[in-house]
Write a protein that holds these residues in place. Sequence first.
Motif, PDB file in Angstrom:
ATOM      1  N   HIS A 198      37.486  42.138  34.773  1.00 17.71           N
ATOM      2  CA  HIS A 198      38.921  42.069  34.437  1.00 17.71           C
ATOM      3  C   HIS A 198      39.805  42.530  35.592  1.00 17.71           C
ATOM      4  CE1 HIS A 198      37.579  41.286  30.407  1.00 17.71           C
ATOM      5  NE2 HIS A 198      37.076  42.501  30.248  1.00 17.71           N
ATOM      6  N   TYR A 199      39.411  42.196  36.805  1.00 22.47           N
ATOM      7  CA  TYR A 199      40.104  42.712  37.986  1.00 22.47           C
ATOM      8  C   TYR A 199      41.531  42.177  38.080  1.00 22.47           C
ATOM      9  CZ  TYR A 199      39.924  44.829  42.677  1.00 22.47           C
ATOM     10  OH  TYR A 199      40.100  45.639  43.788  1.00 22.47           O
ATOM     11  N   SER A 200      41.758  40.974  37.566  1.00 23.51           N
ATOM     12  CA  SER A 200      43.087  40.368  37.663  1.00 23.51           C
ATOM     13  C   SER A 200      43.978  40.709  36.482  1.00 23.51           C
ATOM     14  CB  SER A 200      42.963  38.842  37.768  1.00 23.51           C
ATOM     15  OG  SER A 200      42.210  38.327  36.672  1.00 23.51           O
ATOM     16  N   SER A 201      43.400  40.972  35.327  1.00 19.20           N
ATOM     17  CA  SER A 201      44.209  41.129  34.120  1.00 19.20           C
ATOM     18  C   SER A 201      44.525  42.585  33.778  1.00 19.20           C
ATOM     19  CB  SER A 201      43.504  40.476  32.927  1.00 19.20           C
ATOM     20  OG  SER A 201      42.255  41.092  32.685  1.00 19.20           O
TER      21      SER A 201
ATOM     22  N   THR B 290      45.629  45.717  35.589  1.00 16.49           N
ATOM     23  CA  THR B 290      46.129  45.978  36.933  1.00 16.49           C
ATOM     24  C   THR B 290      45.765  47.348  37.486  1.00 16.49           C
ATOM     25  OG1 THR B 290      48.255  46.656  35.965  1.00 16.49           O
ATOM     26  CG2 THR B 290      48.044  44.372  36.668  1.00 16.49           C
TER      27      THR B 290
ATOM     28  N   ARG C  66      42.179  47.957  40.105  1.00 21.10           N
ATOM     29  CA  ARG C  66      42.040  47.883  41.563  1.00 21.10           C
ATOM     30  C   ARG C  66      42.136  49.265  42.198  1.00 21.10           C
ATOM     31  NH1 ARG C  66      44.927  47.080  46.426  1.00 21.10           N
ATOM     32  NH2 ARG C  66      43.823  45.662  47.856  1.00 21.10           N
TER      33      ARG C  66
ATOM     34  N   ASP D 245      37.555  38.707  38.788  1.00 16.37           N
ATOM     35  CA  ASP D 245      38.741  38.360  38.007  1.00 16.37           C
ATOM     36  C   ASP D 245      38.354  37.695  36.694  1.00 16.37           C
ATOM     37  OD1 ASP D 245      40.505  39.251  39.970  1.00 16.37           O
ATOM     38  OD2 ASP D 245      40.831  37.256  40.828  1.00 16.37           O
ATOM     39  N   ASP D 246      39.267  37.692  35.735  1.00 12.10           N
ATOM     40  CA  ASP D 246      39.125  36.841  34.561  1.00 12.10           C
ATOM     41  C   ASP D 246      39.080  35.382  35.026  1.00 12.10           C
ATOM     42  OD1 ASP D 246      39.310  39.146  33.116  1.00 12.10           O
ATOM     43  OD2 ASP D 246      41.157  38.603  32.054  1.00 12.10           O
TER      44      ASP D 246
ATOM     45  N   ALA E 198      42.048  32.674  40.902  1.00 13.53           N
ATOM     46  CA  ALA E 198      41.135  33.761  40.564  1.00 13.53           C
ATOM     47  C   ALA E 198      39.925  33.747  41.495  1.00 13.53           C
ATOM     48  CB  ALA E 198      40.681  33.652  39.113  1.00 13.53           C
TER      49      ALA E 198
END
Length: 237
Positions: A168-171, A173, A176, A195-196, A217
């Motif tokens: 879930h690196y992109s969703s 926040t 990171r 990422d998702d 992504a």
Amino acid sequence: MHAETGYVGRNDMKIIAIGGGGFTHDAHPELDDFCLSATARGNPRLAFIGAASGDDPQKTARFNARFADVAETLVHLPMTLPAAQLARSLEQVDLVYVGGGDTEKMVAAWRREGWDKVLSEACRSGVILAGVSAGAVCWFDSFLFSSGKGAMRPLPGLGLIPIGACPHYSSETDRRAALHAAVGAQTMPASIAIDDGVAVAFENGLPTGICGAQAGAGAYVVRRGPQGVTEEYLSIG
């Protein structure tokens, strides 16, 4: 990553880690197809483990609905199974898909019931392990865990892939900063962040393929070096 860890491989283990998406999230069906393609069978035998969500019947129903037309057999493996029965069930399976949820509770239950050893041995024997979120990161040496309360923290995984992992690196926040801090403090090793909408395939602990089902992504390698923590796109080949 191979040179950094000194890893030389463990039999012929295949694992697919999905950052977010697939049938349990009702999104990005391409990620499910990517998992199916790894079996190299037109009608693979599939199993679902929903331990991280307390064997949520809705997720099992989604598993059955998604793969009913493409699989030879479908089986749900609940946490009530003794380890010996789990081992017998896995002898008849090509791919095991592990759903998301509470990774900490799931891994603890696996260790308590002996599932960790059975799943690891099944992977070494040729069963493909795949999963999303909790089911993606549990196979690594360590993973970044969020309980929804307090700060994220590193926890030990099953160690089949000799790096750290974060879904879930992109969703989500805040992941990171938390991952960079953990890698910088060396409480996590060099790690892959996914990422998702992205799945990464590993063979013998090394990344061998990537599926991107969402525009923009990707997956990233986060490591600590002389200049501090760096983040680079994962490239295959």
